[in-house]
Write an enzyme that holds these catalytic residues in place. Structure first.
Site, PDB file in Angstrom:
ATOM      1  CG  ASP B 247      -5.407  -4.285   4.837  1.00 16.79           C
ATOM      2  OD1 ASP B 247      -5.515  -4.414   6.076  1.00 16.79           O
ATOM      3  OD2 ASP B 247      -4.791  -3.347   4.301  1.00 16.79           O
ATOM      4  CD  GLU B 273      -1.874  -5.335   4.595  1.00 16.83           C
ATOM      5  OE1 GLU B 273      -1.722  -5.984   3.524  1.00 16.83           O
ATOM      6  OE2 GLU B 273      -1.759  -4.098   4.653  1.00 16.83           O
ATOM      7  CD  GLU B 300      -1.315  -0.332   7.032  1.00 15.00           C
ATOM      8  OE1 GLU B 300      -1.536  -1.269   6.249  1.00 15.00           O
ATOM      9  OE2 GLU B 300      -1.890   0.759   6.969  1.00 15.00           O
ATOM     10  CG  ASP B 323       4.663   3.213   6.869  1.00 11.98           C
ATOM     11  OD1 ASP B 323       3.547   3.163   6.341  1.00 11.98           O
ATOM     12  OD2 ASP B 323       5.324   4.274   6.970  1.00 11.98           O
ATOM     13  CG  HIS B 350       1.758   0.366   4.468  1.00 14.31           C
ATOM     14  ND1 HIS B 350       1.918   1.675   4.885  1.00 14.31           N
ATOM     15  CD2 HIS B 350       0.483   0.260   4.054  1.00 14.31           C
ATOM     16  CE1 HIS B 350       0.777   2.328   4.740  1.00 14.31           C
ATOM     17  NE2 HIS B 350      -0.108   1.499   4.239  1.00 14.31           N
TER      18      HIS B 350
END
Lengths: 442, 442
Positions: B247, B273, B300, B323, B350
């Site tokens: 990420d 990510e 997210e 999200d 997320h």
């Protein structure tokens, strides 16, 4: 050099919903407002004034965000701020906790715009120049250093930016002379607000042509039969030689936009503005392919430079409508002008809201002088509305913005206007009509 | 039925930056926070609790926005609100003055999420069901009516939505039984925060596998040589049978993302990510094409359903990471699940921020039971962090979310936690370390 001792953010709201100035299919009752930022220094003669534009409720949310965003300026010398306009921008943007709230969009970007517009105003006043001149006088390297190029390197590198700017240097003087003589062309939206009667529409369209405008824009998108009737009235009033644009303010889905715009094709339209969600890059590309030769325009709600990059990459628009107060100031806007040039898309800025005309004229002038070098297919919005509240209002003559020569970015308001329309404590709101107090305070 | 007498929005901040929980290449010192919304009624036993997640400064901006956004609920009967969850969503969104501040993005969408999450919690409590069950028990037509389908009709019509939901009805019961037995699979990010030492990383990776996790995620993007070293440690600790994800939290431009991810390919990565700006649909598509077979994941910071529509249209992502508190509640999220199914993209939400795990488990369960019908390539984030502040914390067993059975959406906090961490007046902030008071208040 003086020191910055405070960054004020003031909630100023004008009761424009009373007579439906600014009414369209999405925004029926806006109260044109500003999050007005004043950078104060310990020298009473040195200050910076900037703003972002909102339409009423929620302006207090932007004000709070602008206070947070501007606070790192306090205690810094004016010299350190105006001498490093790229570094200051990156400093104010670098707060990772605030970044989470966007990133780079919505309230947080509006607030950063208000603060950075005040920083640029301060820099221009210190230099004794209008912002357009400050920009033009910077070297290509200096300008590239103020640009926010993050996330753009797949289409625009720093070297390309410098080269594009350098290319225009030898011919800038001639273009400044052009503008000093003829001004920068503008169009009017004042004629076509959705809440106006047919008679008022007809009269205002005729007046616009008589005043020298070569472009007139109408709001559409509420009822198709009303749009047909109003466009017929407008076309009759302005004749065949004046360009006619329409603006739907995001009311349609993609398939509906295509169908509706095609139904209006007979009126020889230059562009359809904001046909759908401002975030829908691929949607605009689909609409553009389907409604040509009518052009597609958008950008007043374009949230940041990454969105504009994609609008260019996807060949989604014919006209790019940056906004001086939704994008985070010249640092974010100049790269968009550079990308627009690279992709051959004319920039025709959005304006009309509180103080937007005053600021955006500097950007259009900068574009002609130092980036695009062209006026072809370029025209900047103008609305005759609220200018009386500004110390250095823009001046329109024969359908063009007159080259501004006063130092700054133009967003400084009269103290009396700020005092009267400050919300909710200003004289107008504290003593004004109960209906407005209630509406604004909801 | 009771009447809503108040919508409170409370600024709650936890001092997580003290030990670098949550640290990554973009967010080095977040204080995990919540804009916590409580819908109060004249029946002390009937209330709704929701939140949006922020990381510290600026939470007050969201709080102010949530107060404005929630105020139209006051004075309405609970029955009229929970009986028309689509209408209430449209009502709260319909304020055109607030719309200008987004539209549908940033602070304003976070605030709407906090309010709508509280509305859904209230509805679920009134029904005596967890939110996932409330959703599953609605008919396909009822669910389609709560969906925000505006701007989506080029890829998802209401009829398609109803048909997709109807198709899963006969088999829903069996999938609920599956989940009651095995739970919904999750992965942990707790091991890999960027601020952790190599030793702590190694120990936490080994613990994760011992605890039953089949997926582990590491933060990357600060220095390439650190990433190589940390990934080697992680891969050694988890072995070859556990999936490893990375990420970058948006730190790269597109060309840099491609180069950096390719340099890490040897570690057999499931996904990269947030390789770049969350707004860059076309950039993600370019990265995806260049780094395959490593998958691309984002979402997210995906601001609204229009962005996700384009991520699907452009084939830009392999994993969709909605999200629960950035999108405007189930009304905006369900259409994204439906589009994801249509485009064959697994949704791996997320979570981890304050209260996100508690809410998002309901959405993952709903997806499996009523939309996708599949667990293949699906895993929901989990971070063991701040759950002690929630009245009904999520329960993890053997690397899976246990099916929640308590009424509501899970976001209700303990009164004592709210009182202690309310900012700036709560006991922690009023009496806590000066460094934290200063940092939070900057």
């Amino acid at each position: 050099m003086p020191t910055i001792i405070g960054v004020d953010a003031i909630d100023v709201r004008f009761p424009t919903s009373l007579n439906q100035d600014g009414s369209d299919a999405m925004n029926k009752d806006g109260d044109h407002s500003a999050t007005y930022v004043v950078i104060r220094t310990d020298d009473p003669g040195a200050a910076g004034y900037g703003l972002t534009f909102t339409i009423g409720r929620g302006n207090d949310v932007c004000v709070l965000a602008a206070k947070l965003r501007g606070s790192p300026l306090v205690g810094r010398s004016v010299e350190s701020v105006v001498g490093d306009l790229g570094g200051i921008y990156r400093l104010l943007k670098s707060d990772s906790q605030l970044r989470w709230l966007g990133p780079e969009k919505g309230v947080e970007n509006l607030a950063l715009a208000a603060v950075m517009n005040a920083v640029w105003d301060l820099a221009a006043r210190v230099a004794g120049k209008p912002v357009w001149r400050l920009l033009v006088d910077m070297t290509p390297e200096e300008l590239a250093d103020v640009c926010d190029l993050r996330y753009l390197s797949d289409v625009l590198t720093r070297d390309e930016a410098v080269a594009m700017l350098a290319e225009t240097v030898p011919t800038r003087k001639a273009r400044i002379a052009d503008l000093a003589e003829s001004g920068y062309p503008c169009y009017t939206t004042s004629a076509g607000w959705l809440g106006y009667s047919d008679e008022k529409l007809r009269r205002l369209c005729a007046e616009a042509v008589a005043d020298g405008y070569r472009h007139v824009k109408l709001k559409v998108g509420a009822r198709l039969e009303d749009d047909v009737r109003r466009l017929r009235i407008a076309r009759e009033a302005i004749g065949d030689d004046t360009r006619l644009m329409i603006d739907a303010n995001q009311v349609w889905d993609v398939p509906q936009a295509i169908e509706w715009v095609r139904a209006l094709a007979e009126f020889d339209l230059l562009w359809i503005e904001e046909p759908t969600s401002p975030d829908d890059v691929l949607g605009h590309a689909a609409i553009r392919a389907a409604v040509a030769p009518i052009g597609v325009a958008t950008g007043e709600h374009g949230m940041n430079r990454v969105l504009f990059k994609q609008l260019f990459q996807a060949r989604a628009i014919d006209y790019c409508q940056i906004d001086a107060a939704r994008l985070a100031g010249p640092n974010e806007i100049i790269p968009i002008y550079l990308m627009a040039k690279k992709f051959g898309v004319p920039v025709c800025p959005h304006a009309g809201g509180t103080g937007l005309c005053e600021m955006v004229q500097h950007l259009s002038i900068f574009d002609y002088v130092a980036v695009s070098g062209s006026l072809e297919n370029r025209v900047t919005e103008y609305i005759d509305h609220l200018h009386e509240h500004f110390v250095d209002p823009c001046v329109i003559a024969a359908g063009a913005y007159t080259l501004p020569d006063r130092p700054g970015y133009g967003a400084r308001m009269h103290d009396a206007s700020v005092a009267r329309y400050a919300y909710p404590s200003g004289e107008y709101w504290a003593s004004g009509s109960a209906a407005h107090r209630l509406r604004g305070g909801q």
